[in-house]
Design a protein around this motif. Sequence first.
Motif, short mmCIF file in Angstrom:
data_model
loop_
_atom_site.label_atom_id
_atom_site.label_comp_id
_atom_site.label_asym_id
_atom_site.label_seq_id
_atom_site.Cartn_x
_atom_site.Cartn_y
_atom_site.Cartn_z
N ALA A 5 -1.53 32.82 44.62
CA ALA A 5 -3.16 31.69 44.30
C ALA A 5 -2.54 30.38 44.11
CB ALA A 5 -3.32 33.01 43.72
N THR A 6 -3.24 29.20 43.62
CA THR A 6 -3.45 28.62 43.24
C THR A 6 -4.95 27.61 42.85
OG1 THR A 6 -3.05 26.12 43.09
CG2 THR A 6 -3.90 26.70 44.99
N LYS A 7 -5.52 26.95 41.54
CA LYS A 7 -6.76 27.23 41.16
C LYS A 7 -6.80 25.33 42.82
CE LYS A 7 -5.21 24.83 37.55
NZ LYS A 7 -5.55 24.53 35.49
N VAL A 40 5.96 20.18 51.06
CA VAL A 40 4.35 19.70 51.27
C VAL A 40 3.67 20.69 52.38
CG1 VAL A 40 3.20 18.06 52.74
CG2 VAL A 40 4.91 17.07 51.45
N LYS A 41 4.58 21.35 53.88
CA LYS A 41 4.05 21.98 54.34
C LYS A 41 3.81 22.98 53.50
CE LYS A 41 5.42 24.50 59.14
NZ LYS A 41 4.97 25.52 58.78
N SER A 42 5.01 23.45 52.89
CA SER A 42 4.76 24.98 51.59
C SER A 42 3.09 25.02 51.46
CB SER A 42 6.07 25.63 51.48
OG SER A 42 5.98 25.00 50.53
N VAL A 43 2.94 24.25 50.44
CA VAL A 43 2.36 23.49 50.02
C VAL A 43 0.54 23.56 50.99
CG1 VAL A 43 0.46 22.63 48.39
CG2 VAL A 43 2.84 22.98 47.85
N ARG A 44 0.73 23.24 52.18
CA ARG A 44 -0.60 23.24 53.29
C ARG A 44 -0.64 24.19 53.33
NH1 ARG A 44 -0.67 22.88 59.02
NH2 ARG A 44 0.04 23.86 58.61
N ASP A 45 0.33 25.07 53.89
CA ASP A 45 0.36 26.35 54.43
C ASP A 45 -0.76 27.52 52.98
OD1 ASP A 45 1.31 25.99 56.62
OD2 ASP A 45 3.53 26.92 56.03
N MET A 46 -0.42 27.20 51.63
CA MET A 46 -1.13 28.11 50.83
C MET A 46 -2.75 27.34 50.94
SD MET A 46 1.44 26.72 47.02
CE MET A 46 0.24 27.49 45.94
N GLY A 227 6.06 25.47 43.07
CA GLY A 227 5.68 26.30 42.31
C GLY A 227 4.64 25.81 41.46
N ILE A 228 4.96 24.60 40.94
CA ILE A 228 3.88 23.59 40.35
C ILE A 228 2.41 23.89 40.31
CG2 ILE A 228 3.08 21.63 39.05
CD1 ILE A 228 6.00 22.34 38.52
N LEU A 229 2.09 24.66 41.69
CA LEU A 229 1.03 24.58 42.07
C LEU A 229 0.28 25.81 42.34
CD1 LEU A 229 0.78 22.21 44.91
CD2 LEU A 229 -1.49 22.65 44.20
N ALA A 230 1.66 27.07 41.77
CA ALA A 230 1.25 28.24 41.42
C ALA A 230 1.10 28.24 39.99
CB ALA A 230 2.13 29.37 42.15
#
Length: 240
Positions: A5-7, A40-46, A227-230
């Motif tokens: 989850a991320t805001k 970047v891909k791991s964040v885009r996958d979020m 991690g930071i995004l989460a």
Amino acid sequence: MPETATKYTRVMLKISGEALMGDQGYGLHPPTVQRIAEEVKSVRDMGVEICMVIGGGNIFRGLQGSAQGMERTTADYMGMLATVMNALAMQSALESLGVFTRVISAIPMDQVCEPYIRRRAVRHLEKKRVCIFAAGTGNPYFTTDTAATLRASEMACQAIFKGTKVDGVYDKDPKKHADAKRYDHVTYDEVLEKHLGVMDATAIALARDNNLPIIVFSLDEPGGFRGILAGQGTYTRVQD
């Protein structure tokens, strides 16, 4: 991998050209470019929409060129071309991972990338493509930090994530001073008054005027961006 989850739904990732060098003193280090692409891909996958701006200091830095007697405007344009080379390298790495990516240049060069058209760029983001904004603002005398803040504002990003070599903003260089103190939170005005070197003054002022938070974190930390995004990990938030 399960979604975390991320805001945030749309963010700007700003990295320096030096971040792509790895342990080399110059140019691109393909394994390092690939590692950042995987982040970047791991964040885009979020489910997060991602814009990127990459500096050009690993290939050519306009200020250094002008310091060696080259006319500043010419040196800055050469620096902009270096950012296009880095953007194309990152695009190649991302697309090898199956991430659709568009390089969008402030200087038209139709054979290699798209020209900057704001509505088209927004549409790419809505389609979950990664947009890499190259060639700075298209103007000399402006840094890629300013370009990142400008594009983040135009794209209605919720924050700028500045990936650096250290895990936040310190009162002095932590690599030189063992007693350097890290800030958890710092205001735009403090960054300007104390010359904390997060971004140049123009970028900080533009972020302040648009109330755009800047989150400074270490790009060398594997999984750090995700991690930071989460909401995990160590970072400094720049905001009033």
